[in-house]
Design a protein around this motif. Structure first.
Motif, PDB file in Angstrom:
ATOM      1  N   LEU A  62       0.833  -1.208   0.000  1.00 21.97           N
ATOM      2  CA  LEU A  62       0.000   0.000   0.000  1.00 21.97           C
ATOM      3  C   LEU A  62       0.864   1.253   0.000  1.00 21.97           C
ATOM      4  O   LEU A  62       0.596   2.210  -0.744  1.00 21.97           O
ATOM      5  CB  LEU A  62      -0.930   0.002   1.215  1.00 21.97           C
ATOM      6  CG  LEU A  62      -2.117  -0.965   1.164  1.00 21.97           C
ATOM      7  CD1 LEU A  62      -2.821  -1.023   2.510  1.00 21.97           C
ATOM      8  CD2 LEU A  62      -3.106  -0.557   0.074  1.00 21.97           C
ATOM      9  N   VAL A  63       1.909   1.259   0.826  1.00 21.44           N
ATOM     10  CA  VAL A  63       2.795   2.426   0.867  1.00 21.44           C
ATOM     11  C   VAL A  63       3.448   2.644  -0.490  1.00 21.44           C
ATOM     12  O   VAL A  63       3.475   3.765  -1.014  1.00 21.44           O
ATOM     13  CB  VAL A  63       3.872   2.270   1.966  1.00 21.44           C
ATOM     14  CG1 VAL A  63       4.932   3.368   1.834  1.00 21.44           C
ATOM     15  CG2 VAL A  63       3.239   2.325   3.344  1.00 21.44           C
ATOM     16  N   ASN A  64       3.971   1.599  -1.076  1.00 24.06           N
ATOM     17  CA  ASN A  64       4.667   1.733  -2.361  1.00 24.06           C
ATOM     18  C   ASN A  64       3.731   2.103  -3.503  1.00 24.06           C
ATOM     19  O   ASN A  64       4.178   2.605  -4.543  1.00 24.06           O
ATOM     20  CB  ASN A  64       5.414   0.436  -2.686  1.00 24.06           C
ATOM     21  CG  ASN A  64       6.627   0.235  -1.801  1.00 24.06           C
ATOM     22  OD1 ASN A  64       7.212   1.201  -1.313  1.00 24.06           O
ATOM     23  ND2 ASN A  64       7.014  -1.007  -1.568  1.00 24.06           N
ATOM     24  N   GLN A  65       2.429   1.900  -3.299  1.00 23.62           N
ATOM     25  CA  GLN A  65       1.429   2.344  -4.273  1.00 23.62           C
ATOM     26  C   GLN A  65       0.962   3.767  -3.990  1.00 23.62           C
ATOM     27  O   GLN A  65       0.194   4.348  -4.762  1.00 23.62           O
ATOM     28  CB  GLN A  65       0.209   1.412  -4.238  1.00 23.62           C
ATOM     29  CG  GLN A  65       0.475  -0.004  -4.704  1.00 23.62           C
ATOM     30  CD  GLN A  65      -0.618  -0.975  -4.258  1.00 23.62           C
ATOM     31  OE1 GLN A  65      -1.677  -0.562  -3.796  1.00 23.62           O
ATOM     32  NE2 GLN A  65      -0.351  -2.259  -4.391  1.00 23.62           N
ATOM     33  N   GLY A  66       1.406   4.313  -2.847  1.00 24.74           N
ATOM     34  CA  GLY A  66       0.950   5.638  -2.455  1.00 24.74           C
ATOM     35  C   GLY A  66      -0.458   5.626  -1.916  1.00 24.74           C
ATOM     36  O   GLY A  66      -1.138   6.662  -1.887  1.00 24.74           O
ATOM     37  N   SER A  67      -0.912   4.449  -1.452  1.00 21.08           N
ATOM     38  CA  SER A  67      -2.276   4.305  -0.931  1.00 21.08           C
ATOM     39  C   SER A  67      -2.255   4.431   0.592  1.00 21.08           C
ATOM     40  O   SER A  67      -1.688   3.586   1.279  1.00 21.08           O
ATOM     41  CB  SER A  67      -2.854   2.946  -1.334  1.00 21.08           C
ATOM     42  OG  SER A  67      -2.913   2.820  -2.744  1.00 21.08           O
ATOM     43  N   ASN A  68      -2.890   5.452   1.095  1.00 20.86           N
ATOM     44  CA  ASN A  68      -2.852   5.741   2.524  1.00 20.86           C
ATOM     45  C   ASN A  68      -3.863   4.899   3.304  1.00 20.86           C
ATOM     46  O   ASN A  68      -4.971   4.660   2.843  1.00 20.86           O
ATOM     47  CB  ASN A  68      -3.134   7.226   2.764  1.00 20.86           C
ATOM     48  CG  ASN A  68      -3.066   7.601   4.230  1.00 20.86           C
ATOM     49  OD1 ASN A  68      -2.282   7.042   4.993  1.00 20.86           O
ATOM     50  ND2 ASN A  68      -3.899   8.537   4.626  1.00 20.86           N
ATOM     51  N   TYR A  69      -3.497   4.474   4.513  1.00 19.49           N
ATOM     52  CA  TYR A  69      -4.385   3.695   5.372  1.00 19.49           C
ATOM     53  C   TYR A  69      -4.376   4.206   6.814  1.00 19.49           C
ATOM     54  O   TYR A  69      -4.924   3.572   7.701  1.00 19.49           O
ATOM     55  CB  TYR A  69      -3.991   2.207   5.361  1.00 19.49           C
ATOM     56  CG  TYR A  69      -2.522   1.948   5.624  1.00 19.49           C
ATOM     57  CD1 TYR A  69      -2.037   1.786   6.910  1.00 19.49           C
ATOM     58  CD2 TYR A  69      -1.621   1.886   4.569  1.00 19.49           C
ATOM     59  CE1 TYR A  69      -0.692   1.562   7.151  1.00 19.49           C
ATOM     60  CE2 TYR A  69      -0.268   1.665   4.786  1.00 19.49           C
ATOM     61  CZ  TYR A  69       0.188   1.504   6.078  1.00 19.49           C
ATOM     62  OH  TYR A  69       1.520   1.289   6.303  1.00 19.49           O
ATOM     63  N   ILE A  70      -3.768   5.363   7.025  1.00 25.99           N
ATOM     64  CA  ILE A  70      -3.701   5.969   8.354  1.00 25.99           C
ATOM     65  C   ILE A  70      -4.368   7.339   8.312  1.00 25.99           C
ATOM     66  O   ILE A  70      -3.998   8.199   7.499  1.00 25.99           O
ATOM     67  CB  ILE A  70      -2.239   6.112   8.836  1.00 25.99           C
ATOM     68  CG1 ILE A  70      -1.565   4.738   8.946  1.00 25.99           C
ATOM     69  CG2 ILE A  70      -2.190   6.834  10.184  1.00 25.99           C
ATOM     70  CD1 ILE A  70      -2.147   3.823   9.999  1.00 25.99           C
ATOM     71  N   GLY A  71      -5.334   7.567   9.203  1.00 21.17           N
ATOM     72  CA  GLY A  71      -6.112   8.794   9.182  1.00 21.17           C
ATOM     73  C   GLY A  71      -5.304  10.061   9.354  1.00 21.17           C
ATOM     74  O   GLY A  71      -5.663  11.113   8.805  1.00 21.17           O
ATOM     75  N   ASP A  72      -4.203  10.011  10.101  1.00 24.18           N
ATOM     76  CA  ASP A  72      -3.423  11.219  10.370  1.00 24.18           C
ATOM     77  C   ASP A  72      -2.441  11.562   9.258  1.00 24.18           C
ATOM     78  O   ASP A  72      -1.694  12.534   9.369  1.00 24.18           O
ATOM     79  CB  ASP A  72      -2.662  11.075  11.691  1.00 24.18           C
ATOM     80  CG  ASP A  72      -3.589  11.150  12.891  1.00 24.18           C
ATOM     81  OD1 ASP A  72      -4.762  11.519  12.704  1.00 24.18           O
ATOM     82  OD2 ASP A  72      -3.149  10.837  14.011  1.00 24.18           O
ATOM     83  N   VAL A  73      -2.434  10.771   8.197  1.00 22.44           N
ATOM     84  CA  VAL A  73      -1.576  11.052   7.047  1.00 22.44           C
ATOM     85  C   VAL A  73      -2.435  11.625   5.925  1.00 22.44           C
ATOM     86  O   VAL A  73      -3.512  11.106   5.628  1.00 22.44           O
ATOM     87  CB  VAL A  73      -0.857   9.774   6.564  1.00 22.44           C
ATOM     88  CG1 VAL A  73      -0.120  10.015   5.249  1.00 22.44           C
ATOM     89  CG2 VAL A  73       0.119   9.278   7.632  1.00 22.44           C
ATOM     90  N   VAL A  74      -1.962  12.692   5.302  1.00 22.94           N
ATOM     91  CA  VAL A  74      -2.679  13.293   4.172  1.00 22.94           C
ATOM     92  C   VAL A  74      -2.409  12.457   2.930  1.00 22.94           C
ATOM     93  O   VAL A  74      -1.247  12.203   2.587  1.00 22.94           O
ATOM     94  CB  VAL A  74      -2.225  14.752   3.957  1.00 22.94           C
ATOM     95  CG1 VAL A  74      -2.933  15.353   2.734  1.00 22.94           C
ATOM     96  CG2 VAL A  74      -2.492  15.583   5.205  1.00 22.94           C
ATOM     97  N   ASP A  75      -3.464  12.028   2.275  1.00 21.59           N
ATOM     98  CA  ASP A  75      -3.334  11.141   1.113  1.00 21.59           C
ATOM     99  C   ASP A  75      -2.374  11.703   0.069  1.00 21.59           C
ATOM    100  O   ASP A  75      -1.501  10.986  -0.446  1.00 21.59           O
ATOM    101  CB  ASP A  75      -4.697  10.909   0.455  1.00 21.59           C
ATOM    102  CG  ASP A  75      -5.661  10.147   1.347  1.00 21.59           C
ATOM    103  OD1 ASP A  75      -5.253   9.737   2.449  1.00 21.59           O
ATOM    104  OD2 ASP A  75      -6.823   9.955   0.944  1.00 21.59           O
ATOM    105  N   SER A  76      -2.521  12.980  -0.254  1.00 20.98           N
ATOM    106  CA  SER A  76      -1.698  13.592  -1.308  1.00 20.98           C
ATOM    107  C   SER A  76      -0.228  13.673  -0.898  1.00 20.98           C
ATOM    108  O   SER A  76       0.664  13.566  -1.751  1.00 20.98           O
ATOM    109  CB  SER A  76      -2.225  14.987  -1.654  1.00 20.98           C
ATOM    110  OG  SER A  76      -2.244  15.824  -0.507  1.00 20.98           O
TER     111      SER A  76
END
Length: 447
Positions: A62-76
């Motif tokens: 998920l990280v290497n795809q740039g897909s966020n799964y943590i609420g406190d991280v800004v997706d962009s």
């Protein structure tokens, strides 16, 4: 700045500090969960190349795809730093050989005997020790008992043959993540740092100063920093227990605890408002104080206040169910066979984190007493508890009307509470979620 360091620090420390100041250091983060991923993102945003390590392949992908799964991280933010190759994730711990500094952000749960489980920390330290090199900085951020850094982590790292404080640097800096906090986050929350030696502290402080905006507060040892973190969470645990005990007593006396607290907090000094609820959740407040309780036994000391607070907080799900029984009895309804609409499984408002949520214990009790329930949570679509998968449902007039009572266990902001008021037969509000609404129902009850 570098010139001043020339007279003070060893060549290895001076070299690493120079790398931090020039943003030339490669930084590793072990554990890409609620603490590790936000920290890795901030380090990458600050201009460092970051390698994230995790044993879960799903997280790494998920990280290497740039897909966020943590609420406190800004997706962009995550997508941008991944696309720029400032952050890469891996399950291959041999890449620790490439980093100049590494931060350990792994879980430290309690086992079934309420004793600290440091296996995740130990395993991380063992992996790092395999690839430890002169001049490297290792920082533990996982919440744990005082002494862990010096008694557990340091000896494991020194199995590499290198000497802590001479060949490499070790410090403890407790995470202060507050999921869902709109004002304070990883970037701007003050950071406490305590190193094995003065030089270790300064090296670690330099790294954090180049990444974070919050004050970096240095203490004399890792043990002080470890105790500070435990003290923070124990303070909250005990004060919440007091609020919960007052809520139980006020219920017996026919006094509104929420009105009592509102009145008390008008005092401009000497009082800090804490609120009752269905119990404690999250990975910190319900768990961390028991690290200290366990460690205190080594010194033949019994932490009575902490343990009593834990008993009170752990009893709140039972109190909530007792209140349900009492309220249903006013309508000549037994709990056995009743249907409960539970609003919220997350342990606090506006997040998707249900770790240690008191709702998990509440549903266990309801199931054991023959009640049925539906769970409504806009942030949690499904969750696993004791090997069983539970699905949540969306709030609707029909769902509320079909239930014998609505139980508000999480005060999410994006819930249509007017719908709850209009279509619930009975309401038990454990969070005072309807405080801003005009509620004058005979069938509305608060904790």
């Amino acid at each position: 700045m570098a010139a001043a360091f020339n007279q003070t620090f060893s060549p290895l420390a001076e070299k690493l500090i120079h790398k931090f100041l020039k943003k030339e250091a490669v930084i590793g983060v072990v554990g890409l969960g609620y603490v590790g991923l936000p920290l890795a993102v901030e380090k990458a945003k600050a201009g460092f190349r970051v390698i994230g390590f995790d044993v879960q392949q799903t997280r790494v992908d998920l990280v290497n795809q740039g897909s966020n799964y943590i609420g406190d991280v800004v997706d962009s933010d995550l997508l941008q730093i991944v696309n720029e190759r400032k952050l890469v994730a891996t399950t291959d711990y041999s890449l620790i050989n490439e980093v100049d500094a590494v931060t350990i952000c792994v879980p430290t749960p309690l086992d079934k005997y309420q004793q600290p489980d440091t296996s995740y920390v130990e395993n991380s330290a063992k992996e790092i020790a395999k690839y430890l090199k002169p001049g490297m900085l290792v920082v533990l951020e996982s919440t744990t008992y005082p002494g862990t850094t010096e008694e557990v982590v340091k000896p494991i790292l020194e199995q590499s043959g290198l000497k802590c404080g001479i060949d490499f640097f070790v410090a403890y800096s407790p995470e202060r993540v507050d999921p869902g906090n709109k004002h304070f986050n990883t970037k701007n929350t003050p950071k406490v740092v305590g190193g094995i030696s003065w030089e270790c502290t300064k090296v670690a402080s330099t790294m954090y100063k180049e990444v974070l905006e919050g004050e970096i507060y240095e203490v004399s040892s890792p043990a002080v920093a470890e105790m500070e973190k435990i003290y923070e969470n124990t303070f909250r645990n005990i004060n919440i227990a007091l609020a919960n005990e007052m809520a139980i007593l006020c219920n017996k006396m026919g006094i509104d605890i929420w009105e009592v607290i509102d009145a008390a907090k008008t005092k401009p000094y000497g009082f800090m408002a804490f609120y009752p609820g269905p119990g404690l959740g999250g990975h910190c407040i319900p768990i961390d104080p028991f690290y200290l309780t366990w460690k205190a036994r080594e010194y033949n000391y019994h932490t009575r206040l902490i343990e009593v607070a834990g008993e009170i907080n752990n009893s709140m799900p039972d109190f909530v169910v007792d209140r349900l029984i009492s309220i249903l009895n006013t309508k000549k309804k037994p709990l056995n066979g009743s249907k409960i609409a539970i609003l919220g499984v997350a342990y606090k408002k506006d997040i998707d984190d249900y770790r240690e949520s008191p709702v998990l214990k509440i549903i266990d009790i309801l199931e054991s007493k023959g009640a049925s329930f539906v769970i409504i949570d806009p942030y949690v679509k499904s969750f696993k508890h004791d090997g069983k998968r539970y699905e949540t449902t969306e709030i609707s007039e029909t769902t509320l009307q079909d239930a014998d009572i609505t139980l508000i266990t999480t005060d999410h902001s994006n819930v249509d509470y007017q719908m709850v008021i209009q279509h619930s037969k009975l309401i038990l509000d454990t969070r005072n979620a309807l405080k801003e609404h005009d509620v004058h129902l005979e069938n509305y009850f608060r904790l």
